[in-house]
Design an enzyme around this catalytic site. Structure first.
Site, PDB file in Angstrom:
ATOM      1  N   ASP A  95      -7.226   0.397 -25.743  1.00  0.00           N
ATOM      2  CA  ASP A  95      -7.517   0.183 -24.318  1.00  0.00           C
ATOM      3  C   ASP A  95      -7.814   1.515 -23.644  1.00  0.00           C
ATOM      4  O   ASP A  95      -7.194   2.523 -23.953  1.00  0.00           O
ATOM      5  CB  ASP A  95      -6.293  -0.435 -23.613  1.00  0.00           C
ATOM      6  CG  ASP A  95      -6.415  -1.960 -23.524  1.00  0.00           C
ATOM      7  OD1 ASP A  95      -5.509  -2.600 -22.993  1.00  0.00           O
ATOM      8  OD2 ASP A  95      -7.439  -2.469 -24.020  1.00  0.00           O
ATOM      9  N   ARG A 111      -0.857  -7.787 -21.296  1.00  0.00           N
ATOM     10  CA  ARG A 111      -1.497  -7.117 -22.436  1.00  0.00           C
ATOM     11  C   ARG A 111      -0.531  -6.210 -23.186  1.00  0.00           C
ATOM     12  O   ARG A 111      -0.804  -5.779 -24.306  1.00  0.00           O
ATOM     13  CB  ARG A 111      -2.703  -6.295 -21.960  1.00  0.00           C
ATOM     14  CG  ARG A 111      -3.825  -7.110 -21.336  1.00  0.00           C
ATOM     15  CD  ARG A 111      -4.939  -6.200 -20.842  1.00  0.00           C
ATOM     16  NE  ARG A 111      -5.561  -5.465 -21.950  1.00  0.00           N
ATOM     17  CZ  ARG A 111      -6.494  -5.991 -22.754  1.00  0.00           C
ATOM     18  NH1 ARG A 111      -6.897  -7.235 -22.554  1.00  0.00           N
ATOM     19  NH2 ARG A 111      -7.002  -5.287 -23.757  1.00  0.00           N
ATOM     20  N   PRO A 115       0.820  -1.216   0.000  1.00  0.00           N
ATOM     21  CA  PRO A 115       0.000   0.000   0.000  1.00  0.00           C
ATOM     22  C   PRO A 115       0.856   1.269   0.000  1.00  0.00           C
ATOM     23  O   PRO A 115       0.374   2.339  -0.351  1.00  0.00           O
ATOM     24  CB  PRO A 115      -0.793  -0.111   1.305  1.00  0.00           C
ATOM     25  CG  PRO A 115      -0.703  -1.533   1.714  1.00  0.00           C
ATOM     26  CD  PRO A 115       0.605  -2.040   1.181  1.00  0.00           C
ATOM     27  N   GLU A 175       1.569  -8.362   8.806  1.00  0.00           N
ATOM     28  CA  GLU A 175       1.487  -6.888   8.952  1.00  0.00           C
ATOM     29  C   GLU A 175       2.395  -6.193   7.949  1.00  0.00           C
ATOM     30  O   GLU A 175       2.267  -5.002   7.690  1.00  0.00           O
ATOM     31  CB  GLU A 175       1.887  -6.480  10.379  1.00  0.00           C
ATOM     32  CG  GLU A 175       0.936  -7.006  11.452  1.00  0.00           C
ATOM     33  CD  GLU A 175      -0.534  -6.813  11.026  1.00  0.00           C
ATOM     34  OE1 GLU A 175      -1.232  -7.836  10.897  1.00  0.00           O
ATOM     35  OE2 GLU A 175      -0.908  -5.657  10.748  1.00  0.00           O
TER      36      GLU A 175
HETATM   37  C1  4FV Z   1      -1.367  -4.032  -1.253  1.00  0.00           C
HETATM   38  C2  4FV Z   1      -2.055  -3.024  -1.950  1.00  0.00           C
HETATM   39  C3  4FV Z   1      -1.701  -4.541   0.080  1.00  0.00           C
HETATM   40  C4  4FV Z   1      -0.497  -5.059   3.068  1.00  0.00           C
HETATM   41  C5  4FV Z   1      -0.107  -5.949   4.195  1.00  0.00           C
HETATM   42  C6  4FV Z   1      -0.286  -7.236   2.195  1.00  0.00           C
HETATM   43  C7  4FV Z   1      -1.020  -5.954   1.985  1.00  0.00           C
HETATM   44  C8  4FV Z   1      -0.076  -7.339   3.669  1.00  0.00           C
HETATM   45  N1  4FV Z   1      -0.356  -4.445  -2.025  1.00  0.00           N
HETATM   46  N2  4FV Z   1      -1.428  -2.871  -3.160  1.00  0.00           N
HETATM   47  N3  4FV Z   1      -3.124  -2.310  -1.556  1.00  0.00           N
HETATM   48  N4  4FV Z   1      -0.803  -5.399   0.642  1.00  0.00           N
HETATM   49  O1  4FV Z   1      -2.736  -4.190   0.661  1.00  0.00           O
HETATM   50  O2  4FV Z   1      -0.416  -3.731  -3.170  1.00  0.00           O
HETATM   51  O3  4FV Z   1       1.198  -7.858   3.916  1.00  0.00           O
END
Ligand code: 4FV
Length: 247
Positions: free
Chosen positions: A167, A152, A87, A114
């Site tokens: 696209d 793609r 994230p 986590e």
């Molecule tokens: C995520 C997202 C995501 C966070 C903690 C995996 C999680 C757990 N990855 N975009 N949104 N990853 O939420 O790519 O380890």
């Protein structure tokens, strides 16, 4: 294009890599995807990949050594670009997909728990990519989203090369409406121009409707001078007309 994936749930990728467009791309050798089980890079008999966080607090953190060992092992002599799905990453969009597709040799790190010990980022991660501002339980689905979008971009994967050309987002616009048989659904008919055979008129209609949809659903994609600079003079003229109509 080669994509290697590091995950503690390799089985999650099996159906995805053997189905539909991605499955065919892998079958045809247009896309090489190798999925590695992170646990095969652990050295303790419990094959543990997580531990308690220093400083306390809930949840578990993924320990660094298996990741560092894994990335360095699967990189071999090459120097693939290492992407951590998280994230905290840059938001994945069409431009980022094209940028990553151009790198041609990727290692995707799929976290769980986590998160991952920060020293993984500091040692074997080139960039972080996020598929959106929400927290998932793992990086596997984001990795699949990225692999599908990358596939793609590989010539020959999408039959109708022009469909990739058209696209959404490629020209920074949403797609125009699509229609197919039957000709009437719930008393709603197909726009006449689409059955007129007048391909120039059909192309103009589709361009206008793509602008109208973008203006209505994603005005942010048309906001600012750089967005308008991406449009042709004709598209800007049609956009003004559509904006007048919408008033
Ligand atoms: C995520 C997202 C995501 C966070 C903690 C995996 C999680 C757990 N990855 N975009 N949104 N990853 O939420 O790519 O380890």
């Amino acid at each position: 294009m080669r994509v290697q994936v590091l995950t503690i749930f390799p089985e999650l990728f099996e159906p995805f890599l053997s189905t539909s467009l991605v499955g065919r791309a892998v079958e045809k050798g247009l896309l090489e995807v190798r999925v590695h089980d992170l646990r095969s890079f652990t050295e303790d008999r419990h094959r543990s990949v997580d531990d308690e966080p220093y400083g306390g607090g809930g949840g578990m953190v993924m320990t660094a050594p298996p990741w560092i060992r894994a990335v360095r092992t699967v990189s071999g002599e090459g120097r693939p670009w290492r992407v951590l799905l998280s994230p905290q990453g840059a938001r994945l969009d069409e431009a980022k997909v094209r940028e990553l597709a151009a790198r041609d040799d990727l290692v995707l790190l799929c976290g769980r728990y986590e998160g991952i010990d920060e020293r993984v980022r500091l040692t074997v991660v080139d960039e972080e990519v996020s598929i959106g501002d929400y927290v998932l339980s793992g990086g596997e689905l984001p990795a699949m989203v990225l692999i599908e979008a990358l596939s793609r971009q590989v010539p020959g994967v999408v039959k109708l090369a022009d469909s990739v050309e058209n696209d959404s987002f490629r020209a920074g616009l949403l797609d125009h409406p699509h229609y197919t048989r039957p000709p009437v659904v719930e008393d709603l008919a197909v726009p006449e121009v689409l059955t007129s055979g007048d391909h120039a008129a059909i192309r103009r209609w589709r361009e206008r409707e793509a602008l109208r949809a973008t203006l209505a659903k994603r005005p942010d994609l048309l906001a600012g001078p750089e967005a308008l600079a991406r449009l042709t003079r004709e598209q800007r003229r049609v956009l003004e007309e559509v904006q007048r109509d919408e008033k």
